[in-house]
Design an enzyme around this catalytic site. Structure first.
Site, mmCIF file in Angstrom:
data_model
loop_
_atom_site.group_PDB
_atom_site.id
_atom_site.type_symbol
_atom_site.label_atom_id
_atom_site.label_comp_id
_atom_site.label_asym_id
_atom_site.label_seq_id
_atom_site.Cartn_x
_atom_site.Cartn_y
_atom_site.Cartn_z
ATOM 1 N N PRO A 151 0.778 -1.247 0.000
ATOM 2 C CA PRO A 151 0.000 0.000 0.000
ATOM 3 C C PRO A 151 0.810 1.299 0.000
ATOM 4 C CG PRO A 151 0.037 -0.927 2.192
ATOM 5 C CD PRO A 151 0.758 -1.907 1.306
ATOM 6 N N CYS A 152 1.495 1.553 -1.103
ATOM 7 C CA CYS A 152 2.254 2.799 -1.214
ATOM 8 C C CYS A 152 1.334 4.016 -1.246
ATOM 9 C CB CYS A 152 3.189 2.767 -2.416
ATOM 10 S SG CYS A 152 2.394 2.386 -3.980
ATOM 11 N N HIS A 153 0.040 3.807 -1.519
ATOM 12 C CA HIS A 153 -0.912 4.923 -1.491
ATOM 13 C C HIS A 153 -1.099 5.460 -0.071
ATOM 14 C CE1 HIS A 153 -3.392 1.316 -0.793
ATOM 15 N NE2 HIS A 153 -4.185 2.109 -0.077
#
Length: 182
Positions: free
Chosen positions: A138-140
């Site tokens: 989850p780089c968001h």
């Protein structure tokens, strides 16, 4: 060359995704599923010594199902096996990203401190940018200092959509026209 890569396209609320896996696990997600996306996957495969990709819906069934559940708001954690390709530092950062809980965010500095490299904020940003499996890794959920929205491979509108889905941002409200009928 080793490693067969199978891919499938799927439709989501944020647009088409190209999802690809090796026999070991999910290795790649692209924010479109057109011919350019398949070419990008092929280049990525060559870079990592993998065979050219071929369509394979069965191999990606679990990843697709879990992503569909995520977008439906019924999955918060992913269990699909991953097959990560990157430098040891990148893999350390990507693993750290998986520790950011659903519905929460962290700064690049937080991630650098988490991995024990507090001065590596820029390097963490670079690794974040190279994440081959967005959404699942989850780089968001990584934001700039002071809570600012910063770049995202899929674009800031997609990042905002994902953070709204997870409850980090308030739901989008309808735009009110300044020229509403009186």
């Amino acid at each position: 060359m080793a490693g067969t890569v199978g891919y499938t396209a799927m439709e989501t609320p944020i647009g088409s995704l190209l999802v690809a896996s090796t026999e070991k696990g999910l290795c790649y997600i692209h924010f479109s599923a057109d011919e350019d996306a398949v070419r990008s996957l092929a280049v990525w495969c060559q870079k990592h010594g993998l065979q050219l990709p071929v369509p394979d819906d069965e191999r990606n069934g679990q990843a697709v199902a879990e992503l569909e559940q995520y977008f439906a708001g019924i999955r918060r954690d992913f269990t699909v096996a991953l097959d990560l390709y990157g430098t040891p530092f990148q893999q350390t950062v990507w693993t750290a990203l998986t520790h950011i809980p659903y519905g929460e965010t962290r700064s690049y500095k937080d991630i650098a401190e988490f991995i024990g490299s507090s001065k590596a904020v820029r390097a963490v940003g670079g690794a974040n940018n190279k994440n081959p499996i967005p959404l699942i890794i989850p780089c968001h959920r990584v934001i700039g200092a002071g809570g600012s929205m910063v770049g995202y491979g899929g674009g800031l509108s997609i990042k905002e959509h994902l953070l709204r889905l997870e409850g980090v941002l308030p739901p989008a409200t309808e735009q009110i026209s300044l020229f509403a009928a009186e």
